[in-house]
Design a protein around this motif. Structure first.
Motif, PDB file in Angstrom:
ATOM      1  N   ILE A  23       0.868  -1.184   0.000  1.00  0.00           N
ATOM      2  CA  ILE A  23       0.000   0.000   0.000  1.00  0.00           C
ATOM      3  C   ILE A  23       0.900   1.228   0.000  1.00  0.00           C
ATOM      4  CG2 ILE A  23      -1.709   1.330   1.317  1.00  0.00           C
ATOM      5  CD1 ILE A  23      -2.542  -1.221   2.746  1.00  0.00           C
ATOM      6  N   ILE A  24       0.615   2.181  -0.880  1.00  0.00           N
ATOM      7  CA  ILE A  24       1.264   3.483  -0.813  1.00  0.00           C
ATOM      8  C   ILE A  24       0.164   4.438  -0.362  1.00  0.00           C
ATOM      9  CG2 ILE A  24       2.569   5.266  -2.026  1.00  0.00           C
ATOM     10  CD1 ILE A  24       4.084   2.616  -2.010  1.00  0.00           C
ATOM     11  N   GLY A  34      -0.296  -0.123   9.496  1.00  0.00           N
ATOM     12  CA  GLY A  34       0.425   1.129   9.244  1.00  0.00           C
ATOM     13  C   GLY A  34       0.126   2.164  10.317  1.00  0.00           C
ATOM     14  N   SER A  35       0.916   3.235  10.318  1.00  0.00           N
ATOM     15  CA  SER A  35       0.754   4.295  11.323  1.00  0.00           C
ATOM     16  C   SER A  35      -0.189   5.378  10.844  1.00  0.00           C
ATOM     17  CB  SER A  35       2.110   4.938  11.618  1.00  0.00           C
ATOM     18  OG  SER A  35       2.940   4.015  12.246  1.00  0.00           O
ATOM     19  N   ILE A  36      -0.753   6.071  11.818  1.00  0.00           N
ATOM     20  CA  ILE A  36      -1.594   7.227  11.508  1.00  0.00           C
ATOM     21  C   ILE A  36      -0.678   8.432  11.316  1.00  0.00           C
ATOM     22  CG2 ILE A  36      -3.300   8.807  12.503  1.00  0.00           C
ATOM     23  CD1 ILE A  36      -4.571   6.247  13.783  1.00  0.00           C
ATOM     24  N   ILE A  51       4.724   3.503   2.974  1.00  0.00           N
ATOM     25  CA  ILE A  51       4.771   2.201   2.296  1.00  0.00           C
ATOM     26  C   ILE A  51       4.381   1.166   3.335  1.00  0.00           C
ATOM     27  CG2 ILE A  51       6.232   0.559   1.041  1.00  0.00           C
ATOM     28  CD1 ILE A  51       8.246   2.827   0.592  1.00  0.00           C
ATOM     29  N   THR A  52       3.264   0.491   3.130  1.00  0.00           N
ATOM     30  CA  THR A  52       2.819  -0.515   4.103  1.00  0.00           C
ATOM     31  C   THR A  52       2.667  -1.875   3.426  1.00  0.00           C
ATOM     32  OG1 THR A  52       1.765   1.110   5.527  1.00  0.00           O
ATOM     33  CG2 THR A  52       0.917  -1.123   5.692  1.00  0.00           C
ATOM     34  N   PRO A  53       3.366  -2.878   3.943  1.00  0.00           N
ATOM     35  CA  PRO A  53       3.294  -4.203   3.322  1.00  0.00           C
ATOM     36  C   PRO A  53       2.006  -4.935   3.684  1.00  0.00           C
ATOM     37  CG  PRO A  53       4.744  -4.269   5.240  1.00  0.00           C
ATOM     38  CD  PRO A  53       4.290  -2.845   5.105  1.00  0.00           C
ATOM     39  N   LEU A  54       1.512  -5.725   2.736  1.00  0.00           N
ATOM     40  CA  LEU A  54       0.355  -6.586   2.994  1.00  0.00           C
ATOM     41  C   LEU A  54       0.864  -8.021   3.088  1.00  0.00           C
ATOM     42  CD1 LEU A  54      -2.120  -5.044   0.390  1.00  0.00           C
ATOM     43  CD2 LEU A  54      -2.341  -4.927   2.887  1.00  0.00           C
ATOM     44  N   SER A  55       0.744  -8.610   4.245  1.00  0.00           N
ATOM     45  CA  SER A  55       1.248  -9.964   4.497  1.00  0.00           C
ATOM     46  C   SER A  55       2.614 -10.238   3.860  1.00  0.00           C
ATOM     47  CB  SER A  55       0.240 -11.013   3.989  1.00  0.00           C
ATOM     48  OG  SER A  55      -0.986 -10.830   4.631  1.00  0.00           O
ATOM     49  N   PRO A 114       8.818  -6.055   7.398  1.00  0.00           N
ATOM     50  CA  PRO A 114       7.535  -6.401   7.999  1.00  0.00           C
ATOM     51  C   PRO A 114       6.687  -5.187   8.392  1.00  0.00           C
ATOM     52  CG  PRO A 114       9.282  -6.660   9.615  1.00  0.00           C
ATOM     53  CD  PRO A 114       9.949  -6.233   8.331  1.00  0.00           C
ATOM     54  N   ASN A 115       7.298  -3.984   8.463  1.00  0.00           N
ATOM     55  CA  ASN A 115       6.568  -2.799   8.936  1.00  0.00           C
ATOM     56  C   ASN A 115       6.559  -1.700   7.879  1.00  0.00           C
ATOM     57  OD1 ASN A 115       8.248  -3.876  11.609  1.00  0.00           O
ATOM     58  ND2 ASN A 115       6.061  -3.514  11.884  1.00  0.00           N
ATOM     59  N   SER A 116       5.866  -0.620   8.217  1.00  0.00           N
ATOM     60  CA  SER A 116       5.743   0.507   7.282  1.00  0.00           C
ATOM     61  C   SER A 116       6.995   1.368   7.263  1.00  0.00           C
ATOM     62  CB  SER A 116       4.575   1.385   7.698  1.00  0.00           C
ATOM     63  OG  SER A 116       3.388   0.666   7.607  1.00  0.00           O
ATOM     64  N   THR A 117       7.162   2.058   6.137  1.00  0.00           N
ATOM     65  CA  THR A 117       8.222   3.060   6.003  1.00  0.00           C
ATOM     66  C   THR A 117       7.534   4.356   5.591  1.00  0.00           C
ATOM     67  OG1 THR A 117       9.656   1.318   5.143  1.00  0.00           O
ATOM     68  CG2 THR A 117      10.402   3.580   4.815  1.00  0.00           C
ATOM     69  N   VAL A 118       7.869   5.445   6.276  1.00  0.00           N
ATOM     70  CA  VAL A 118       7.290   6.745   5.929  1.00  0.00           C
ATOM     71  C   VAL A 118       8.353   7.547   5.188  1.00  0.00           C
ATOM     72  CG1 VAL A 118       6.237   8.864   6.811  1.00  0.00           C
ATOM     73  CG2 VAL A 118       5.732   6.666   7.912  1.00  0.00           C
TER      74      VAL A 118
END
Ligand code: NAP
Ligand code: MN
Length: 271
Positions: A160-161, A176-178, A188-192, A203-207
């Motif tokens: 997800i972007i 992902g974070s708010i 950038i949020t990964p899905l599974s 495994p986690n999001s990158t802002v």
């Protein structure tokens, strides 16, 4: 804001469920009494777009009217209505404040995808997010670059972007974070994501700051198995070679009547 004082046009956009239709007739009645013109058809010279419905209605209105410069305000008749600041019972208060110009204008940052296939290149715009997924529930294999630097070879359901405004939507459900709306960023949020001896994905999001481009390239042998989902709308392209995500200079404006709205809304709608 500069208004044409003789002819103040407001577009009222609504969906066809009965609470929205009811709110539409009450609202337009009241606005007409105050001298506003409510056109039958969407008018590009309007000073305001009022969107009645939930978040989905707001997203669809932005796409349908091609990302207008006219500011939006939402009246929530939907399920969640995170974007929709006004409740139907507060219409009088809203009209009063609108006439007195007792509000702030808030910019909503978007996400732009520059898509390249073997045949063509073009742009897509999202309000919440743009998702890269596999077709028919397949694992996707994606190379992720930030500012031209290779970050990871991603394997999993997708990526997800997300925009700051979209951070409370699909991004949030996916861990992902708010992100506060005024922060010009992409997340950038990964899905599974698969993280094993075979594959390594974050495994986690990158802002990422809005000035820095994010590029995703499907592995060549999978270039025909990619699906792009823009604010919930699926699009499939053949021979996709590259997608670059940036924050475009174009924004969507929205009225904000209460500076504490964001945090109160977050608490009341998510906790
Ligand atoms: P929908 O199926 O009604 O959306 C799912 C929920 O997300 C609805 O409750 C919607 O609110 C809410 N929502 C939408 N944008 C939001 C935002 N920016 N912040 C907080 N909540 C938000 O479909 P839709 O209404 O057409 O919305 C499309 C969006 O659904 C996509 O952009 C994506 O973000 C989201 N989505 C979420 C998931 C998930 O969480 N697993 C999966 C697919 C898509 P309303 O009830 O007011 O419409
Ligand atoms: Mn919805």
């Amino acid at each position: 804001m500069v208004h044409n004082r003789d002819k103040r046009i407001i577009n009222v956009i609504y969906n066809y469920n009965s609470p929205s239709k009811k709110t539409y007739s009450i609202l337009t009645e009241k606005l007409k009494k105050k001298g506003f013109i409510i056109p039958e058809k969407y008018d590009e010279k309007a000073e305001l777009n009022i969107c009645i419905g939930g978040d989905g209605a707001f997203l669809r209105a932005i796409h349908r009217f091609n990302f207008p410069n006219i500011p939006f305000i939402g009246i929530n008749t939907g399920h969640l209505g995170f974007f929709q600041e006004i409740l139907p019972e507060n219409i009088d208060d809203f009209i009063e404040k609108y006439i007195n110009e007792d509000y702030m204008i808030e910019e909503i940052f978007l996400v732009k995808a520059s898509v390249t296939t073997k045949e063509k290149s073009f742009q897509l715009y999202g309000v919440n997010e743009i998702v890269i997924k596999g077709i028919r529930s397949k694992v996707v294999h994606l190379e992720v670059f930030i500012d031209g630097n290779h970050l990871e070879s991603f394997c999993g359901d997708g990526i997800i972007i997300s925009t700051p405004a979209g951070s409370t939507a699909y991004n949030f459900s996916s861990g992902g974070s708010i992100i506060y709306p005024s922060l010009k960023t992409l997340q950038i949020t990964p899905l599974s994501p698969i993280s094993s001896r075979a594959y390594r994905s974050l495994p986690n999001s990158t802002v990422v700051p809005g000035e820095i481009p994010i590029t995703i390239k499907p592995e060549y042998r999978y270039e025909n198995s990619i699906l792009i989902v823009v604010d919930g709308f699926e699009i499939k392209y053949d021979n996709l070679t590259e997608i670059t995500f940036t924050v475009p200079s174009k924004t969507i404006s929205r009225l904000n009547f209460d500076k504490n709205m964001y945090w109160n809304n977050l608490k009341s709608k998510f906790l």
